[in-house]
Design a protein around this motif. Sequence first.
Motif, short mmCIF file in Angstrom:
data_model
loop_
_atom_site.label_atom_id
_atom_site.label_comp_id
_atom_site.label_asym_id
_atom_site.label_seq_id
_atom_site.Cartn_x
_atom_site.Cartn_y
_atom_site.Cartn_z
N MET A 42 0.55 3.54 6.84
CA MET A 42 0.81 3.26 8.25
C MET A 42 -0.27 3.93 9.08
O MET A 42 -0.72 5.02 8.74
CB MET A 42 2.19 3.81 8.62
N ASP A 43 -0.68 3.28 10.17
CA ASP A 43 -1.66 3.93 11.04
C ASP A 43 -0.95 4.84 12.03
O ASP A 43 0.29 4.87 12.09
CB ASP A 43 -2.58 2.91 11.71
N GLY A 44 -1.71 5.57 12.79
CA GLY A 44 -1.15 6.52 13.73
C GLY A 44 -0.39 5.89 14.87
O GLY A 44 0.35 6.57 15.58
N ASN A 45 -0.54 4.60 15.07
CA ASN A 45 0.22 3.87 16.09
C ASN A 45 1.50 3.30 15.51
O ASN A 45 2.15 2.47 16.13
CB ASN A 45 -0.63 2.74 16.69
N GLN A 46 1.84 3.72 14.31
CA GLN A 46 3.06 3.33 13.60
C GLN A 46 3.10 1.85 13.24
O GLN A 46 4.15 1.23 13.18
CB GLN A 46 4.30 3.73 14.40
N LYS A 47 1.94 1.30 12.94
CA LYS A 47 1.86 -0.07 12.44
C LYS A 47 1.63 0.00 10.93
O LYS A 47 0.74 0.70 10.47
CB LYS A 47 0.72 -0.83 13.11
N ILE A 48 2.45 -0.73 10.20
CA ILE A 48 2.31 -0.74 8.75
C ILE A 48 1.05 -1.51 8.38
O ILE A 48 0.89 -2.67 8.76
CB ILE A 48 3.55 -1.36 8.06
N GLN A 49 0.16 -0.85 7.66
CA GLN A 49 -1.08 -1.47 7.21
C GLN A 49 -0.89 -2.08 5.81
O GLN A 49 -1.44 -3.14 5.52
CB GLN A 49 -2.21 -0.45 7.18
N THR A 50 -0.15 -1.37 4.95
CA THR A 50 0.07 -1.83 3.58
C THR A 50 1.49 -1.49 3.16
O THR A 50 1.99 -0.41 3.43
CB THR A 50 -0.90 -1.12 2.61
N LEU A 51 2.12 -2.44 2.49
CA LEU A 51 3.41 -2.22 1.84
C LEU A 51 3.25 -2.74 0.42
O LEU A 51 3.00 -3.92 0.22
CB LEU A 51 4.53 -2.97 2.56
N ASP A 52 3.34 -1.83 -0.55
CA ASP A 52 3.16 -2.22 -1.94
C ASP A 52 4.44 -1.95 -2.71
O ASP A 52 4.96 -0.83 -2.67
CB ASP A 52 2.00 -1.44 -2.55
N ILE A 53 4.95 -2.97 -3.39
CA ILE A 53 6.16 -2.85 -4.19
C ILE A 53 5.81 -3.16 -5.63
O ILE A 53 5.29 -4.25 -5.92
CB ILE A 53 7.26 -3.81 -3.68
#
Length: 92
Positions: A42-53
């Motif tokens: 997640m970036d510092g603006n609380q936007k998810i950049q990557t979600l890996d499952i």
Amino acid sequence: MAVFSKLKQFRDMRSQAKTLQHMLAEETVHTDAKGGKIQVIMDGNQKIQTLDIDSSLLNPEKKHEVEEGIKEAVGAAVQKAQRVMAEKIKSS
């Protein structure tokens, strides 16, 4: 005169907020859950950049486990991002 002073203060605050937002966009936090099988960046603006499952979790029987893991990882990432944001605000 006071109105112009307040307007200048507002413009300065808005400029500082934009600068801080750009700085936070460059920060990243990494978290994981379920023994590293679910990872979030997640970036510092609380936007998810990557979600890996991990593919071992991708079956209907593990739906609840995946949901809980995602909530755990995203929650931890938000907390880390908020700490980064607080540090940036203090230092600016």
